[in-house]
Design an enzyme around this catalytic site. Structure first.
Site, PDB file in Angstrom:
ATOM      1  NE  ARG A  34       2.719  -5.431   4.497  1.00 37.91           N
ATOM      2  CZ  ARG A  34       3.594  -5.944   5.355  1.00 37.91           C
ATOM      3  NH1 ARG A  34       4.834  -5.493   5.387  1.00 37.91           N
ATOM      4  NH2 ARG A  34       3.245  -6.914   6.188  1.00 37.91           N
ATOM      5  CG  ASP A  55      -1.517  -3.147   8.033  1.00 37.24           C
ATOM      6  OD1 ASP A  55      -1.228  -4.215   8.609  1.00 37.24           O
ATOM      7  OD2 ASP A  55      -1.578  -3.040   6.797  1.00 37.24           O
ATOM      8  CG  ASP A  80      -4.989  -8.261  15.798  1.00 37.79           C
ATOM      9  OD1 ASP A  80      -5.606  -8.763  14.828  1.00 37.79           O
ATOM     10  OD2 ASP A  80      -4.442  -8.959  16.677  1.00 37.79           O
ATOM     11  CG  ASN A 107      -7.202  -4.489   1.513  1.00 35.87           C
ATOM     12  OD1 ASN A 107      -7.347  -4.827   0.351  1.00 35.87           O
ATOM     13  ND2 ASN A 107      -5.993  -4.436   2.087  1.00 35.87           N
ATOM     14  CE1 TYR A 169      -6.836 -15.592   1.760  1.00 34.56           C
ATOM     15  CE2 TYR A 169      -7.540 -16.852  -0.158  1.00 34.56           C
ATOM     16  CZ  TYR A 169      -7.189 -15.648   0.428  1.00 34.56           C
ATOM     17  OH  TYR A 169      -7.202 -14.504  -0.332  1.00 34.56           O
ATOM     18  CE  LYS A 173      -9.976 -13.685   1.697  1.00 36.40           C
ATOM     19  NZ  LYS A 173     -10.107 -12.238   2.036  1.00 36.40           N
ATOM     20  CB  THR A 204       0.046  -7.048  -3.961  1.00 30.76           C
ATOM     21  OG1 THR A 204      -0.505  -8.364  -3.731  1.00 30.76           O
ATOM     22  CG2 THR A 204      -0.986  -6.176  -4.652  1.00 30.76           C
TER      23      THR A 204
END
Length: 297
Positions: A34, A55, A80, A107, A169, A173, A204
């Site tokens: 998605r 996914d 996973d 992604n 996070y 990154k 999104t």
């Protein structure tokens, strides 16, 4: 024939048919069921690629693959990204099918909210696993299936370009930037290029649960004055997966509507011009003070 024509023709030879820039190429996308991943899958299929969508939301992923099958060969595989066993199973399956992988888009990712004084170790480790380790595992297992001309795209974040309020996070990154550089260096002799894109505010589902105040503030800091649409970043993914980007590796590409470019200067400009922090169709006023404060006075 000019030198430029010769280069263009050589790069395109054997890779473009019927105007399809990715004809004959197989590309794996993680987190592709998605949002941004799904948009990338559609764009790649439209350009002739065979796409393996992976996914953990199996029903959604399978439905997407079936819906996109009219565009080309699209299949769904459960994955996973934090599981070594899942990556091994995917790589083994593709190898047994005799599949050569030409592209990998890392992604998949997920926000891991938590400030540095509050986040439990479990939350920290989960954020690192999903947003950094998963990409490393993908590179380890898929690179061996690639041939010269392969391309890997890591999806970073504007959180990797400055401080951000989600510590796990953000750290992951930033680490993904380093992983991209090392992978670009080590895989270059194999003819595999590795790049990273840093999305800003993308329209999104991942942003649907965020507080509206946070979204409004992020938009106010985006000079373009709007969020990007998933299809826009998908066009960039097509370019980076294609032979057109054959000399581009180790690159970092902010895709953020100018968010990371101004270092807060937009807030200052908005305040002195008397405008609200939103997109404006009228030009910025001509009269602006010659000197703007750039730090504590």
């Amino acid at each position: 024939m000019s030198a430029l024509d010769d280069i263009t023709n050589n790069d395109a030879e054997g890779s473009m048919q019927d105007g399809k820039r990715l004809h004959g190429r197989t590309i794996v996308i993680t987190g592709g069921a998605r949002g941004q991943g799904a948009a990338e899958a559609a764009a790649l299929l439209e350009q002739g690629a065979a796409v393996v969508v992976t996914d953990i939301v199996d029903e959604v992923g399978q439905s997407l693959a079936e819906g996109l099958s009219s565009l080309g060969r699209c299949e769904y595989r459960h994955l996973d990204i934090t599981s070594v066993e899942d990556w091994q199973a995917l790589a083994t399956s593709l190898a047994q099918e005799g599949r050569v992988v030409h592209g990998l888009i890392n992604n998949a990712g997920a926000p891991q909210r938590g400030r540095i004084l509050d986040i439990p170790l479990e939350g920290w480790n989960r954020g690192i696993a999903v947003n950094l380790t998963g990409a490393m595992l993908g590179i380890q297992h898929v690179a061996s299936l690639m041939t010269e001309g392969g391309s890997i795209l890591n999806v970073g974040s504007i959180a990797a370009l400055s401080a951000h309020h989600q510590v796990s996070y953000t750290a992951a990154k930033w680490g993904l930037r380093g992983l991209t550089k090392v992978a670009a260096l080590e895989l270059a002799p194999l003819g595999i290029r590795v790049n990273i894109v840093h999305p800003g505010f993308i329209d999104t589902e991942i942003n649907s649960g965020a507080p509206q105040k946070l979204l409004d503030t992020q938009l106010s800091l985006t000079p373009a004055g709007r969020p990007a649409q998933p299809a826009e970043i998908a066009h960039l993914a097509v370019y980076l997966m294609s032979p057109e980007s054959s000399f581009l590796t180790g690159a970092e590409i902010p895709f953020d509507g100018g968010y990371s470019s101004h270092g807060g200067a937009k807030v200052i400009l908005d305040s002195i011009s008397g405008t609200t922090p939103s997109h404006r169709s009228e030009p910025t006023p001509d009269v602006v003070p010659d000197e703007l404060p750039i730090g504590p006075q």
